[in-house]
Design a protein around this motif. Structure first.
Motif, PDB file in Angstrom:
ATOM      1  N   LYS A  82      -6.191  48.424  20.999  1.00 18.71           N
ATOM      2  CA  LYS A  82      -7.580  48.866  21.085  1.00 18.71           C
ATOM      3  C   LYS A  82      -8.340  48.160  19.975  1.00 18.71           C
ATOM      4  O   LYS A  82      -7.795  47.938  18.882  1.00 18.71           O
ATOM      5  N   PRO A 127      -0.010  56.270  23.748  1.00 22.51           N
ATOM      6  CA  PRO A 127      -1.451  56.507  23.858  1.00 22.51           C
ATOM      7  C   PRO A 127      -1.985  57.311  22.663  1.00 22.51           C
ATOM      8  O   PRO A 127      -1.372  58.290  22.244  1.00 22.51           O
ATOM      9  N   VAL A 128      -3.116  56.861  22.124  1.00 23.16           N
ATOM     10  CA  VAL A 128      -3.775  57.547  21.018  1.00 23.16           C
ATOM     11  C   VAL A 128      -5.214  57.786  21.433  1.00 23.16           C
ATOM     12  O   VAL A 128      -5.902  56.861  21.874  1.00 23.16           O
ATOM     13  N   ASP A 129      -5.663  59.016  21.285  1.00 19.95           N
ATOM     14  CA  ASP A 129      -7.023  59.383  21.657  1.00 19.95           C
ATOM     15  C   ASP A 129      -8.024  58.647  20.758  1.00 19.95           C
ATOM     16  O   ASP A 129      -7.833  58.561  19.541  1.00 19.95           O
ATOM     17  N   ASP A 130      -9.088  58.133  21.366  1.00 21.02           N
ATOM     18  CA  ASP A 130     -10.115  57.421  20.610  1.00 21.02           C
ATOM     19  C   ASP A 130     -10.706  58.288  19.496  1.00 21.02           C
ATOM     20  O   ASP A 130     -11.038  57.796  18.421  1.00 21.02           O
ATOM     21  N   ALA A 131     -10.806  59.576  19.758  1.00 24.63           N
ATOM     22  CA  ALA A 131     -11.379  60.495  18.769  1.00 24.63           C
ATOM     23  C   ALA A 131     -10.548  60.521  17.485  1.00 24.63           C
ATOM     24  O   ALA A 131     -11.101  60.629  16.382  1.00 24.63           O
ATOM     25  N   LEU A 132      -9.218  60.405  17.607  1.00 27.67           N
ATOM     26  CA  LEU A 132      -8.355  60.382  16.421  1.00 27.67           C
ATOM     27  C   LEU A 132      -8.576  59.121  15.605  1.00 27.67           C
ATOM     28  O   LEU A 132      -8.611  59.161  14.369  1.00 27.67           O
ATOM     29  N   GLN A 149     -10.704  49.021  24.921  1.00 27.62           N
ATOM     30  CA  GLN A 149      -9.265  48.846  25.214  1.00 27.62           C
ATOM     31  C   GLN A 149      -8.967  47.417  25.528  1.00 27.62           C
ATOM     32  O   GLN A 149      -9.698  46.644  25.925  1.00 27.62           O
TER      33      GLN A 149
END
Length: 149
Positions: A82, A127-132, A149
């Motif tokens: 990302k 997968p890693v959340d964008d918010a994190l 992405q």
């Protein structure tokens, strides 16, 4: 008494080699099925250390049978990247600070940060959340403007 001791030592030394040979012939390590026709290789293939079978002919299917290479390919195919657009970085110290906070996020394998481009490219193992990611960067006092992405 001395002969018994020598026999015990020899047996102790031979057990690992015998176990390895048994695994080899049962297809649990090394080459499966001898030097011809094993895996995806045609007749004329040969066993090599660290691989199931390595083709020695030009008629090989082209598939890799090297276990370490296959494992690396699997890991790489699971990884994604990302790109995070970041404002406020001015120098190499800022880059290092952002890199450190991003690499502490669970699932981030590595982060390549550039203050000149105003971005960070993170490599993820899961997968890693964008918010994190945004929370980590903004917690370090920089502004995230976009995550692609």
């Amino acid at each position: 008494m001395g002969n018994i001791l020598v026999a015990v030592i020899l047996i102790a030394l031979l057990i690992p080699a015998v176990k390895s040979s048994i695994k080899h012939f049962k297809g649990k390590g090394g080459c499966r099925g001898g030097s011809a026709g094993c895996g995806d290789c045609p007749s004329g293939s040969a066993c090599t250390s660290g691989s199931c079978c390595a083709c020695t002919t030009s008629t090989c299917s082209g598939k890799s049978n090297d276990i370490s290479e296959i494992n690396t390919q699997k890991k790489d195919s699971l990884r994604m990247t990302k790109t995070i657009k970041i404002e406020g970085m001015m120098c190499a110290h800022c880059e290092k600070h952002v890199k450190d906070v991003l690499e502490k996020v669970s699932g981030v394998v590595s982060a390549a940060v550039s203050h000149e481009n105003g971005s960070a490219v993170v490599t993820l193992s899961s997968p890693v959340d964008d918010a994190l990611l945004k929370q980590a960067v903004e917690g370090a006092d920089y502004t995230v403007t976009a995550i692609e992405q």
